[in-house]
Scaffold this motif. Structure first.
Motif, PDB file in Angstrom:
ATOM      1  N   ASP A  80       0.719  -0.805   0.531  1.00 16.37           N
ATOM      2  CA  ASP A  80       0.373   0.042   0.261  1.00 16.37           C
ATOM      3  C   ASP A  80       1.037   1.294  -0.028  1.00 16.37           C
ATOM      4  O   ASP A  80       2.164   1.797   1.184  1.00 16.37           O
ATOM      5  N   PRO A  81       0.166   1.810  -1.423  1.00 18.05           N
ATOM      6  CA  PRO A  81       1.448   3.380  -0.977  1.00 18.05           C
ATOM      7  C   PRO A  81       1.333   4.636  -0.505  1.00 18.05           C
ATOM      8  O   PRO A  81       1.597   5.654   0.516  1.00 18.05           O
ATOM      9  N   SER A  82      -0.207   4.235   0.829  1.00 21.25           N
ATOM     10  CA  SER A  82      -0.713   5.396   1.538  1.00 21.25           C
ATOM     11  C   SER A  82       0.118   5.490   2.524  1.00 21.25           C
ATOM     12  O   SER A  82       0.280   4.729   3.179  1.00 21.25           O
ATOM     13  N   GLY A  83       0.393   6.761   2.818  1.00 20.84           N
ATOM     14  CA  GLY A  83       1.567   7.643   4.317  1.00 20.84           C
ATOM     15  C   GLY A  83       2.241   6.871   4.307  1.00 20.84           C
ATOM     16  O   GLY A  83       3.657   6.848   5.085  1.00 20.84           O
ATOM     17  N   ARG A  84       3.054   6.391   2.852  1.00 16.34           N
ATOM     18  CA  ARG A  84       4.615   6.451   2.440  1.00 16.34           C
ATOM     19  C   ARG A  84       5.972   7.408   1.495  1.00 16.34           C
ATOM     20  O   ARG A  84       4.837   7.912   0.375  1.00 16.34           O
ATOM     21  N   THR A  85       6.318   7.139   2.080  1.00 15.27           N
ATOM     22  CA  THR A  85       7.662   8.548   0.982  1.00 15.27           C
ATOM     23  C   THR A  85       8.200   7.565   0.002  1.00 15.27           C
ATOM     24  O   THR A  85       8.874   7.979  -0.979  1.00 15.27           O
ATOM     25  N   VAL A 145      -7.703   6.779 -14.226  1.00 16.56           N
ATOM     26  CA  VAL A 145      -6.358   7.475 -14.057  1.00 16.56           C
ATOM     27  C   VAL A 145      -5.922   8.850 -13.466  1.00 16.56           C
ATOM     28  O   VAL A 145      -5.484   8.959 -12.402  1.00 16.56           O
ATOM     29  N   ASN A 146      -7.162   9.315 -14.128  1.00 13.15           N
ATOM     30  CA  ASN A 146      -6.712  11.232 -14.059  1.00 13.15           C
ATOM     31  C   ASN A 146      -7.673  11.562 -12.520  1.00 13.15           C
ATOM     32  O   ASN A 146      -6.770  12.070 -11.302  1.00 13.15           O
ATOM     33  N   ARG A 147      -8.643  10.346 -12.495  1.00 10.05           N
ATOM     34  CA  ARG A 147      -8.826  10.461 -10.958  1.00 10.05           C
ATOM     35  C   ARG A 147      -7.824  10.022  -9.752  1.00 10.05           C
ATOM     36  O   ARG A 147      -8.098  10.596  -8.405  1.00 10.05           O
ATOM     37  N   MET A 148      -7.146   8.567  -9.533  1.00 10.60           N
ATOM     38  CA  MET A 148      -6.545   8.344  -9.047  1.00 10.60           C
ATOM     39  C   MET A 148      -5.466   9.308  -9.128  1.00 10.60           C
ATOM     40  O   MET A 148      -4.878   8.451  -7.412  1.00 10.60           O
ATOM     41  N   LEU A 149      -4.829   9.991  -9.879  1.00 11.59           N
ATOM     42  CA  LEU A 149      -3.553  10.379  -9.539  1.00 11.59           C
ATOM     43  C   LEU A 149      -4.039  11.455  -8.329  1.00 11.59           C
ATOM     44  O   LEU A 149      -2.898  12.302  -8.190  1.00 11.59           O
ATOM     45  N   ALA A 150      -5.275  12.097  -8.426  1.00  8.74           N
ATOM     46  CA  ALA A 150      -5.432  13.030  -7.718  1.00  8.74           C
ATOM     47  C   ALA A 150      -5.567  12.521  -6.070  1.00  8.74           C
ATOM     48  O   ALA A 150      -5.267  13.056  -5.550  1.00  8.74           O
ATOM     49  N   ALA A 151      -5.875  11.506  -5.894  1.00  5.76           N
ATOM     50  CA  ALA A 151      -5.470  11.233  -5.285  1.00  5.76           C
ATOM     51  C   ALA A 151      -5.354  11.410  -4.075  1.00  5.76           C
ATOM     52  O   ALA A 151      -3.532  11.543  -4.504  1.00  5.76           O
ATOM     53  N   GLU A 152      -5.649  11.627  -2.314  1.00  7.35           N
ATOM     54  CA  GLU A 152      -3.749  11.830  -1.704  1.00  7.35           C
ATOM     55  C   GLU A 152      -2.859  10.748  -1.751  1.00  7.35           C
ATOM     56  O   GLU A 152      -1.586  10.225  -1.804  1.00  7.35           O
ATOM     57  N   CYS A 153      -3.460   9.282  -1.292  1.00 10.11           N
ATOM     58  CA  CYS A 153      -2.304   8.212  -1.524  1.00 10.11           C
ATOM     59  C   CYS A 153      -1.180   8.321  -3.106  1.00 10.11           C
ATOM     60  O   CYS A 153      -0.458   7.533  -1.596  1.00 10.11           O
ATOM     61  N   PHE A 154      -1.547   8.596  -3.583  1.00 11.77           N
ATOM     62  CA  PHE A 154      -0.620   8.976  -4.666  1.00 11.77           C
ATOM     63  C   PHE A 154      -0.102  10.206  -4.775  1.00 11.77           C
ATOM     64  O   PHE A 154       1.026   9.956  -4.977  1.00 11.77           O
ATOM     65  N   LYS A 155      -1.230  11.296  -4.096  1.00 13.15           N
ATOM     66  CA  LYS A 155       0.019  12.538  -5.032  1.00 13.15           C
ATOM     67  C   LYS A 155       0.318  12.825  -4.289  1.00 13.15           C
ATOM     68  O   LYS A 155       1.844  13.279  -5.087  1.00 13.15           O
ATOM     69  N   SER A 156       1.124  12.243  -2.781  1.00  9.90           N
ATOM     70  CA  SER A 156       2.405  12.667  -2.448  1.00  9.90           C
ATOM     71  C   SER A 156       3.427  11.824  -2.384  1.00  9.90           C
ATOM     72  O   SER A 156       4.625  11.952  -2.403  1.00  9.90           O
ATOM     73  N   ARG A 157       3.588  11.253  -3.627  1.00  7.19           N
ATOM     74  CA  ARG A 157       4.633   9.923  -4.002  1.00  7.19           C
ATOM     75  C   ARG A 157       4.554  10.347  -5.988  1.00  7.19           C
ATOM     76  O   ARG A 157       5.896   9.777  -5.951  1.00  7.19           O
ATOM     77  N   LEU A 158       4.300  10.673  -6.538  1.00  4.62           N
ATOM     78  CA  LEU A 158       4.262  11.242  -7.463  1.00  4.62           C
ATOM     79  C   LEU A 158       5.781  11.587  -7.693  1.00  4.62           C
ATOM     80  O   LEU A 158       6.955  11.634  -8.534  1.00  4.62           O
ATOM     81  N   GLU A 159       6.026  12.746  -6.850  1.00  4.84           N
ATOM     82  CA  GLU A 159       7.117  13.044  -6.935  1.00  4.84           C
ATOM     83  C   GLU A 159       8.592  12.604  -6.822  1.00  4.84           C
ATOM     84  O   GLU A 159       9.628  12.304  -7.501  1.00  4.84           O
ATOM     85  N   ARG A 160       8.780  11.971  -6.093  1.00  2.00           N
ATOM     86  CA  ARG A 160       9.322  10.870  -5.806  1.00  2.00           C
ATOM     87  C   ARG A 160       9.356   9.566  -6.374  1.00  2.00           C
ATOM     88  O   ARG A 160      10.242   8.574  -6.408  1.00  2.00           O
ATOM     89  N   GLY A 161       7.947   9.234  -7.383  1.00  2.00           N
ATOM     90  CA  GLY A 161       7.815   8.300  -7.831  1.00  2.00           C
ATOM     91  C   GLY A 161       7.485   6.657  -7.613  1.00  2.00           C
ATOM     92  O   GLY A 161       7.731   7.164  -6.430  1.00  2.00           O
ATOM     93  N   LEU A 162       6.500   7.123  -7.948  1.00  2.00           N
ATOM     94  CA  LEU A 162       5.919   5.644  -7.727  1.00  2.00           C
ATOM     95  C   LEU A 162       5.578   4.476  -9.017  1.00  2.00           C
ATOM     96  O   LEU A 162       5.326   4.761 -10.140  1.00  2.00           O
ATOM     97  N   SER A 163       5.702   3.218  -8.438  1.00  2.00           N
ATOM     98  CA  SER A 163       5.325   2.233  -9.351  1.00  2.00           C
ATOM     99  C   SER A 163       4.501   1.402 -10.179  1.00  2.00           C
ATOM    100  O   SER A 163       3.871   1.811  -8.844  1.00  2.00           O
ATOM    101  N   PHE A 164       4.190   0.971 -10.939  1.00  2.00           N
ATOM    102  CA  PHE A 164       3.318   0.586 -11.481  1.00  2.00           C
ATOM    103  C   PHE A 164       2.485  -0.268 -10.596  1.00  2.00           C
ATOM    104  O   PHE A 164       1.053  -0.576 -10.277  1.00  2.00           O
TER     105      PHE A 164
END
Length: 410
Positions: A80-85, A145-164
């Motif tokens: 789960d990427p939620s709350g993770r850096t 996908v647009n809505r998913m990327l706006a979700a908090e659990c993904f948004k915070s990870r986009l800069e660092r990189g989010l694996s598929f």
């Protein structure tokens, strides 16, 4: 008539967000609701962060509702990427299955799984055998996908990189809710507030696939009054497994919480009546320590049972006063040979695990932070001898609250 459990949870400070507060309150007051909380077995023990959710399940079950504990044998394979850096460590199926079996033992202390009163399922049973293309066609088609990327659990990870692989987590958790809705008429998902985006996605999937309404509710994460996440100590996480965090250390963790946090934790982590908690809320100054003792005793009793809670309480009290049963106190044994020529205070502190290095020991002593049998140690080169032991034992105090017993082994 018993109170609506929604009002109980709200009064005790659990609820963070709801998808439809009035409707959730109405159904919890008028029918038996099947609800679920998911637990990813990424370690071989639950920790104090999970305890909050188990207490909620217990409140709900006592009010006549049916809990489903979902062990994430499938979702833990993804993470789960939620709350993770950063990305979670990948576990093997064998590790995950073993961890899940340990969770089950701990959950049974708070939830009654007999006679179908509660259900425990493993989402690996339906996730691990999925056909990927079919899953994309039947489930993936409903996700933007647009809505998913706006979700908090993904948004915070986009800069660092989010694996598929992590990007799939939301689909899998949403599919869990759909399966539970279909198989058990589960209409409510609960979770920590970091799960809000995933819960909303599951509700949306049920609406799109089944044309039906489902609901979600999240709880405040367990944090101190300063906003720091609870459950971490110098030694690491505070676990519910007595082999990983002893009942004594568990008790002491709650005995030493900040004054500002005591009443909130009594509401969230014990089943004491609110009238009793309101009475304790009047305590000030030294008297607040009584409320801390009650908190520590009650939480330890819930997790480890009354006998262990009593032993931990007696050991803690004995460290502050003469006499009492010290058998449960943290103890280090040293041999008579070690004391033949005496042992340096810094070596003894290292041996007891009270300092990570001699440099830290010197710093503590220079700041007046080490006591032997109640007397402050001023000399960094002090030698401890058998004369310092009374009836074969000696007590070290580090700072204001950390006590340790040293005994001479036979």
């Amino acid at each position: 008539m018993s109170r609506n459990v929604f009002d109980v949870l709200k009064e005790r400070g659990f609820i963070a967000q709801t998808t439809n507060e009035d409707k959730i309150r109405e159904i919890l007051g008028s029918q038996q609701v099947t609800f679920y909380i998911g637990f990813d077995p990424t370690a071989d023990s639950l920790h104090v962060g999970h305890l909050l959710q188990l207490i909620v399940m217990s409140h709900m079950q006592k009010a006549g509702h049916r809990p489903i504990a979902v062990l994430g044998g499938g979702t833990a394979m993804v993470g789960d990427p939620s709350g993770r850096t950063d990305m979670r460590q990948m576990l093997t199926k064998e590790q995950i299955d073993y961890n899940a079996s340990r969770f089950k033992v701990q959950m049974e202390k708070l939830i009654d799984f007999s006679d179908g009163k509660a259900i425990m399922v493993n989402n690996g049973d339906w996730l691990l055998g999925l056909n990927y293309v079919e899953f994309l066609r039947e489930i993936g088609v409903h996700f933007s996908v647009n809505r998913m990327l706006a979700a908090e659990c993904f948004k915070s990870r986009l800069e660092r990189g989010l694996s598929f692989i992590e990007f799939n987590y939301m689909l899998m958790q949403s599919y869990d809710f759909l399966r539970l809705y279909q198989d058990y008429n589960c209409i409510l998902e609960l979770g920590g507030d970091d799960q809000w985006s995933n819960i909303l996605a599951g509700i949306d999937l049920i609406r799109r696939v089944k044309g039906e309404e489902a609901y979600g509710m999240t709880f405040c994460l367990l944090t101190t009054s300063e906003g720091k996440k609870m459950g971490k100590t110098q030694k690491g996480a505070v676990w519910l497994d007595p082999e990983k965090t002893s009942p004594y250390d568990f008790y002491q963790y709650w005995r030493n919480v900040n004054d500002a946090d005591v009443i909130r934790f009594l509401k969230l982590l014990t089943f004491l009546p609110m009238e009793e908690i309101e009475r304790l809320a009047q305590y000030r100054d030294e008297k607040i320590n009584e409320a801390k003792e009650i908190l520590a005793y009650e939480v330890t009793k819930i997790v480890h049972g009354e006998e262990e809670a009593r032993k931990a309480q007696q050991a803690a009290r004995a460290l502050f006063a003469d006499g009492g049963d010290l058998s449960s106190a943290p103890t280090t044994e040293i041999s008579g040979d070690d004391l033949k020529d005496g042992i340096g205070i810094l070596d003894l502190l290292m041996k007891a695990g009270l300092i990570p290095s001699k440099g830290e020991g010197r710093r503590l002593i220079s700041q007046g932070g080490i006591y032997i049998n109640g007397e402050r140690v001023d000399d960094q080169n002090r030698i401890i001898t058998s004369d310092d032991f009374k009836e074969g034992q000696l007590f070290i105090r580090k700072g204001k609250k950390m006590y340790h017993r040293v005994v001479i082994s036979n």
